[in-house]
Design an enzyme around this catalytic site. Sequence first.
Site, PDB file in Angstrom:
ATOM      1  N   ASP A  51       0.830  -1.211   0.000  1.00  0.00           N
ATOM      2  CA  ASP A  51       0.000   0.000   0.000  1.00  0.00           C
ATOM      3  C   ASP A  51       0.865   1.262   0.000  1.00  0.00           C
ATOM      4  OD1 ASP A  51      -2.352   1.382  -0.063  1.00  0.00           O
ATOM      5  OD2 ASP A  51      -2.793   1.160   2.066  1.00  0.00           O
ATOM      6  N   GLY A  52       0.342   2.319  -0.596  1.00  0.00           N
ATOM      7  CA  GLY A  52       1.001   3.624  -0.555  1.00  0.00           C
ATOM      8  C   GLY A  52       1.600   4.070  -1.880  1.00  0.00           C
ATOM      9  N   GLY A  72       0.051   5.335  -4.480  1.00  0.00           N
ATOM     10  CA  GLY A  72      -0.559   6.605  -4.887  1.00  0.00           C
ATOM     11  C   GLY A  72       0.072   7.769  -4.131  1.00  0.00           C
ATOM     12  N   ARG A  73       0.231   7.602  -2.810  1.00  0.00           N
ATOM     13  CA  ARG A  73       0.825   8.673  -2.005  1.00  0.00           C
ATOM     14  C   ARG A  73       2.279   8.915  -2.385  1.00  0.00           C
ATOM     15  NH1 ARG A  73      -1.238   6.024   3.312  1.00  0.00           N
ATOM     16  NH2 ARG A  73      -1.873   4.486   1.766  1.00  0.00           N
ATOM     17  N   ARG A 113      -0.580   8.751 -10.312  1.00  0.00           N
ATOM     18  CA  ARG A 113      -0.626   7.580  -9.426  1.00  0.00           C
ATOM     19  C   ARG A 113       0.056   6.361 -10.038  1.00  0.00           C
ATOM     20  NH1 ARG A 113      -4.056   7.324  -5.213  1.00  0.00           N
ATOM     21  NH2 ARG A 113      -4.244   5.093  -5.565  1.00  0.00           N
ATOM     22  N   HIS A 119       2.639   2.998  -8.919  1.00  0.00           N
ATOM     23  CA  HIS A 119       2.461   1.549  -9.145  1.00  0.00           C
ATOM     24  C   HIS A 119       3.674   0.983  -9.879  1.00  0.00           C
ATOM     25  CE1 HIS A 119      -1.513   1.958  -7.616  1.00  0.00           C
ATOM     26  NE2 HIS A 119      -2.016   2.562  -8.675  1.00  0.00           N
ATOM     27  N   GLU A 178     -12.325  -4.856  -4.153  1.00  0.00           N
ATOM     28  CA  GLU A 178     -12.787  -3.480  -3.960  1.00  0.00           C
ATOM     29  C   GLU A 178     -12.084  -2.507  -4.901  1.00  0.00           C
ATOM     30  OE1 GLU A 178     -11.935  -5.517  -1.370  1.00  0.00           O
ATOM     31  OE2 GLU A 178     -13.965  -5.882  -0.636  1.00  0.00           O
ATOM     32  N   TRP A 214     -11.730  -2.672  -7.954  1.00  0.00           N
ATOM     33  CA  TRP A 214     -12.450  -2.505  -9.227  1.00  0.00           C
ATOM     34  C   TRP A 214     -13.235  -1.199  -9.233  1.00  0.00           C
ATOM     35  CZ3 TRP A 214     -11.047  -5.164 -13.230  1.00  0.00           C
ATOM     36  CH2 TRP A 214     -10.656  -6.502 -13.113  1.00  0.00           C
ATOM     37  N   ARG A 244     -12.168   1.676  -8.395  1.00  0.00           N
ATOM     38  CA  ARG A 244     -11.317   2.855  -8.683  1.00  0.00           C
ATOM     39  C   ARG A 244     -11.621   3.394 -10.083  1.00  0.00           C
ATOM     40  NH1 ARG A 244      -5.408   2.291  -5.825  1.00  0.00           N
ATOM     41  NH2 ARG A 244      -6.231   1.724  -3.791  1.00  0.00           N
ATOM     42  N   LEU A 260      10.973 -20.944  -4.910  1.00  0.00           N
ATOM     43  CA  LEU A 260      10.108 -19.955  -4.253  1.00  0.00           C
ATOM     44  C   LEU A 260       8.738 -19.962  -4.919  1.00  0.00           C
ATOM     45  CD1 LEU A 260      10.230 -17.151  -2.401  1.00  0.00           C
ATOM     46  CD2 LEU A 260      10.169 -16.112  -4.647  1.00  0.00           C
ATOM     47  N   GLU A 283       1.807 -13.303  12.393  1.00  0.00           N
ATOM     48  CA  GLU A 283       2.378 -12.101  13.019  1.00  0.00           C
ATOM     49  C   GLU A 283       2.225 -10.933  12.046  1.00  0.00           C
ATOM     50  OE1 GLU A 283       3.458 -11.848  16.099  1.00  0.00           O
ATOM     51  OE2 GLU A 283       3.146 -13.993  16.438  1.00  0.00           O
TER      52      GLU A 283
END
Length: 264
Positions: free
Chosen positions: A37-38, A40-41, A50, A54, A84, A86, A88, A148, A224
Amino acid sequence: MFNDIIKDRDVEQMDDNELLSLIDKERLPRHVAFIMDGNGRWARERFLPRIAGHQEGIESVREIIKVSIELGIKALTFYAFSIENWRRPEVEVNALMRLLEKYLQSELKEMMENNIRFQTIGRIKELPESARRWIEKAAHETRDNKKLILNMALSYGGRAEITDAAKLLANDLKDNKISMEEITEEFFAKYLNTHGLPDPDLMIRTSGESRISNFLLWQLAYTELHFTKTLWPDFRRREMLLAIIDYQRRERRFGLTGEQVNRR
Ligand code: IPE
Ligand code: IPE
Ligand code: MG
């Protein structure tokens, strides 16, 4: 553990090699999940669109994969697009879908070279056809890779996943393929998108928000949680090392008392 007596301030001042030497390779999280997250900021702080955030966020994904391989972590799940999301603006959704496609196109070779297995969770059917084709291709070609697991959550929602699992289960029950007595937690988990993957030991969310945002609701039961103010495009090797050190200082009790855990 000598880790416990080192204060946060000291850790912050260490260089990356010192941080690395603090990490106990025997107690690594097997599976780490990320709410990236973040973006855009990060872009807004630089007066950029924005989507530039990404784009830069993809560099963080690359670096986290690299350091995870270096450490010996076996599975990573990245929350790349929620159900959610979608809602945007269409331009942002389209740009994200294009970025996803571009990422898969450019990274497939690297995944093969680094023995990475690509897979997804979420309602993949809802993605544009061209993105879906790349997802299927990457998942298929990397299916035997062992080093991995790179798991991308796309059009993913935790409640949707549990609801879909309940529907599949109800269907099997109706068709007499399974019996009511068989239904345990372990059995139910086989109907989730994440079947075969261990639950995350550690979940990291960037950008200072302390919420789950409908991510892995079932699987995070005893995970955790590590929250950092760092924005996702700035979450790189050092931040990952700090998160692992934080994780290794926790006492995972799973409902037992501290005394019981330390006696084991
Ligand atoms: C996370 O960054 C990426 C996605 C949700 C696709 P955001 O786009 O949510 O960035 P902020 O929260 O607006 O800064
Ligand atoms: C969560 O981030 C989803 C992804 C990182 C893909 P959001 O930015 O969409 O979450 P909220 O809406 O702030 O909770
Ligand atoms: Mg956000």
